[in-house]
Design an enzyme around this catalytic site. Structure first.
Site, PDB file in Angstrom:
ATOM      1  N   GLU A 194       0.774  -0.845  -5.253  1.00 56.72           N
ATOM      2  CA  GLU A 194      -0.360   0.260  -5.326  1.00 56.72           C
ATOM      3  C   GLU A 194       0.102   1.361  -5.406  1.00 56.72           C
ATOM      4  O   GLU A 194       0.430   2.229  -4.616  1.00 56.72           O
ATOM      5  CB  GLU A 194      -1.103   0.076  -4.115  1.00 56.72           C
ATOM      6  CG  GLU A 194      -2.475   0.734  -3.801  1.00 56.72           C
ATOM      7  CD  GLU A 194      -2.454   2.133  -3.228  1.00 56.72           C
ATOM      8  OE1 GLU A 194      -3.367   2.909  -3.524  1.00 56.72           O
ATOM      9  OE2 GLU A 194      -1.414   2.766  -2.397  1.00 56.72           O
ATOM     10  N   ASP A 213       0.716  -1.283  -0.039  1.00 58.00           N
ATOM     11  CA  ASP A 213       0.067   0.021  -0.016  1.00 58.00           C
ATOM     12  C   ASP A 213       0.800   1.364   0.091  1.00 58.00           C
ATOM     13  O   ASP A 213       1.731   1.225   0.859  1.00 58.00           O
ATOM     14  CB  ASP A 213      -1.038   0.036   1.146  1.00 58.00           C
ATOM     15  CG  ASP A 213      -1.734   1.157   1.285  1.00 58.00           C
ATOM     16  OD1 ASP A 213      -2.737   1.276   0.564  1.00 58.00           O
ATOM     17  OD2 ASP A 213      -1.761   1.984   2.247  1.00 58.00           O
TER      18      ASP A 213
END
Length: 648
Positions: A325, A283
């Site tokens: 991501e 992330d």
């Protein structure tokens, strides 16, 4: 790596004679093969004269971490690394779904009971949104982590997660979980110790006693959430220090300039994937390295750090892959697969955020010119990598288009973005879309879009107005966009609820810790009552579900849809049409033609024939299963229609 030793071990693997001792031997060979580049990267980030003994600490930690890798998962690593399933993530058989466990099935035991639903639809790859413990109030949908490995009690337990992954492996399904690699919550154990005055843990974050250095950072760092979290630093009265909080005041950015942080995080990462995780979603990885005088995004050091994670994982758990991501400019996305010395040594998969944003642009403009220009400007990815292609996700739709490409079309970039915001966020009375704006920044007029796929594509408004033509167009658009992600090249990822045309969920407006975050508009609960009635229904929900199920089934019957960098864009001369071809040696080619206009469009049938598709009298469309007969030299496509044509 010693090739003779590898060949010997491979032969033993083929004969199913790999023993735990042989597994240890392979680990040592992998470590020896990767050690020099691991040392180069580590020393580049953490020079020995500044951080004495830290590289030895890392190398000594790796065997201890490998010893904790379960035998069953070691065997899976061998199959994926040295067996015939090495690029499993590029297969045409993969179809994914992203979901919040609590919204989809209440908890992990409930999710286990729902696995037959995924099998019926054809989904075999799940991305579960954060499962780990988080603050009780605002927590960014779980991305403010209190622990990387403890499961939120209301979602289940570690035993439940292990039971889920075991059951998924039995069914040939794959699991992706998040690794919130950039930050922790302010309740994380390290943050708590930092607040209590422990200088060691203060150095795990960016903390400063005054505004001198924070102000220097602020001069060049953009704001991520300007409405709800302006600036990049928050004052903590317990520490009497300023702490870097790029995303939210309760999310503290980790200081990867400290090698202790990296060594701790690689240890935590292995503990996490030992639950049976197949893909780790890194992330916010574009933010990992911070440097004064820069935007602190997409820095070379961030790429080296990601590669260091990847190479350590290749040694410890080579069957597990990393998803980037990285919601960044189109030209920067492929860099997260690795460049130069790092080529192929960063992430295996990345979100195709550019394709997603461009599809929404084409829906609003009814034209494909920006889509073609932008896709052709993106560098080709490595053959070993793949994309996740998606229509919608839990997050906003950013308008990260290349200004220069917009202006080359004769449009003003700022005005065009304003048009898209107004089209999707209920500012134009004639637009069928019903979305909301997220994080509008009045300083530059930038903003983002939220809303469910069905509502953004007009289904909600059509049902309100009882407009049958608008409803028909909305359903066609839903299937058009999903047909593209299923055939474009990569892993298609469906957002839970989109398969049944779920509309916006406005209930978040009544929840104090959610009402300021419009992204909850497109995070609805799964409607199992509606799903239970699918077989007996003839409404829009059943139509979307069964037609999408058919598209998924078609994908799995076409080996040419495996991602081998085998996609070619074609320009038909019609600005409303997107056309691309998937080809492969020894496989039937597939031509996909899509109409983004609300009116029927035509293209030259002779051009299609020149590519080797169809005969003079017509074409066989795989989606409908029928022939498209020609009454002239033009091939017609209905409003928001798509054709999948295979070579005879």
């Amino acid at each position: 790596m010693n090739q003779t030793a590898i060949h010997r071990l491979l032969a033993e693997y083929e004969e199913k004679q790999i023993t735990p001792a042989r597994s240890e031997e392979l680990f040592r060979l992998r470590l020896a093969a990767n050690l020099s580049i691991i040392k180069h990267l580590f020393s580049s980030l953490y020079p020995e004269d500044e951080h004495p003994g830290m590289f030895d600490k890392l190398v000594n930690r790796l065997p201890l971490l490998f010893s904790k890798r379960p035998k069953e998962l070691r065997a899976l690593d061998l199959e994926r690394t040295y067996g015939r399933n090495d690029h499993w993530y590029q297969s045409e058989q993969l179809v994914g779904m992203q979901l919040y466990v609590d919204h989809f099935s209440d908890n992990l035991p409930g999710l286990i009971s729902r696995l037959p639903y995924f099998e019926e639809l054809g989904v075999n790859f799940l991305h579960l949104m954060p499962l780990t413990t988080r603050p009780a109030g605002e927590n960014d949908g779980g991305y403010a982590v209190n622990s990387y490995t403890e499961i939120e009690k209301r979602l289940g337990s570690k035993k439940d997660l292990l039971r889920l992954t075991k059951e998924m492996r039995k069914r040939g399904m794959y699991l992706m979980l998040d690794f919130v690699v950039n930050h922790t919550s302010d309740e994380f154990s390290w943050a708590q110790k930092a607040k209590q005055g422990d200088s060691r843990y203060r150095d795990y974050y960016y903390t400063y006693p005054d505004r001198d250095i924070p102000d220097q950072f602020e001069r060049t760092m953009p704001e991520v959430f300007p409405e709800t979290s302006p600036g990049n630093f928050t004052y903590n009265p317990e520490m009497q220090h300023w702490v870097m909080t790029v995303f939210n005041k309760y999310q503290w950015d980790l200081n990867y300039a400290n090698p202790e942080v990296f060594i701790e995080m690689i240890s935590i990462l292995l503990e996490k994937i030992n639950y049976g995780v197949d893909v780790v979603r890194f992330d916010a990885l574009a933010f990992l390295w911070k440097k004064l005088g820069t935007s602190s995004q997409n820095l070379p050091e961030a790429h080296m750090l990601i590669s260091l994670f990847r190479l350590c994982m290749q040694v410890l758990a080579p069957g597990v892959i990393i998803l980037a991501e990285a919601i960044v400019a189109p030209k920067d996305i492929t860099k997260y697969f690795g460049n130069g010395i790092l080529e192929g040594n960063e992430c295996d998969v990345a979100y195709n955020a550019s394709l997603m944003a461009l599809l929404w642009n084409s829906v609003a403009t009814k034209k494909t010119n920006l889509l073609y220009k932008s896709l052709r400007s993106v560098p080709e990815k490595p053959d070993s990598a793949t994309w996740i292609n998606y229509v919608r996700c839990h997050d906003d739709i950013g308008l990260g288009y290349d200004d220069q490409l917009i202006e080359e079309l004769g449009w003003n970039a700022q005005s065009h973005r304003r048009f898209l915001l107004e089209y999707y966020c209920q500012r134009l009375h004639w637009s069928p879309a019903k979305g909301m704006m997220f994080m509008y920044n009045p300083k530059n007029g930038d903003g983002r879009i939220t809303g469910s796929t069905a509502s953004l594509l007009g289904l909600e408004k059509a049902l309100e107005l009882q407009d049958e033509e608008m409803k028909s167009h909305a359903i066609a658009k839903i299937l058009l966009l999903h047909g593209i992600i299923l055939s474009f090249g990569g892993i298609p990822m469906i957002y839970a609820g989109d398969e049944i045309g779920t509309l916006n969920d406005y209930s978040f407006l009544q929840i104090p810790d959610k009402k300021e975050d419009t992204r909850w508009l497109n995070r609805p609960r799964q409607n199992w009552e509606t799903i239970a009635e699918l077989g007996d229904s003839k409404n829009e929900t059943a139509e979307i579900f069964y037609r999408l199920k058919h598209l998924i089934s078609l994908r799995k019957e076409l080996p040419v849809l495996a991602d081998r960098n085998n996609l070619q864009l074609h320009n038909t001369g019609n600005p409303h049409i997107l056309a691309y071809e998937r080809t492969g040696p020894g496989e039937k080619g597939l031509l996909v033609i899509c109409n983004f206009d609300e009116a029927e469009q035509v293209i030259d049938a002779g051009w299609v024939h020149s590519l080797g598709y169809g005969q003079n009298s017509g074409f066989k469309d795989l989606i409908s299963g029928s022939r498209v007969e020609l009454s002239s030299g033009l091939l017609p496509l209905p409003a928001y229609g798509q054709l999948w044509i295979v070579k005879d």
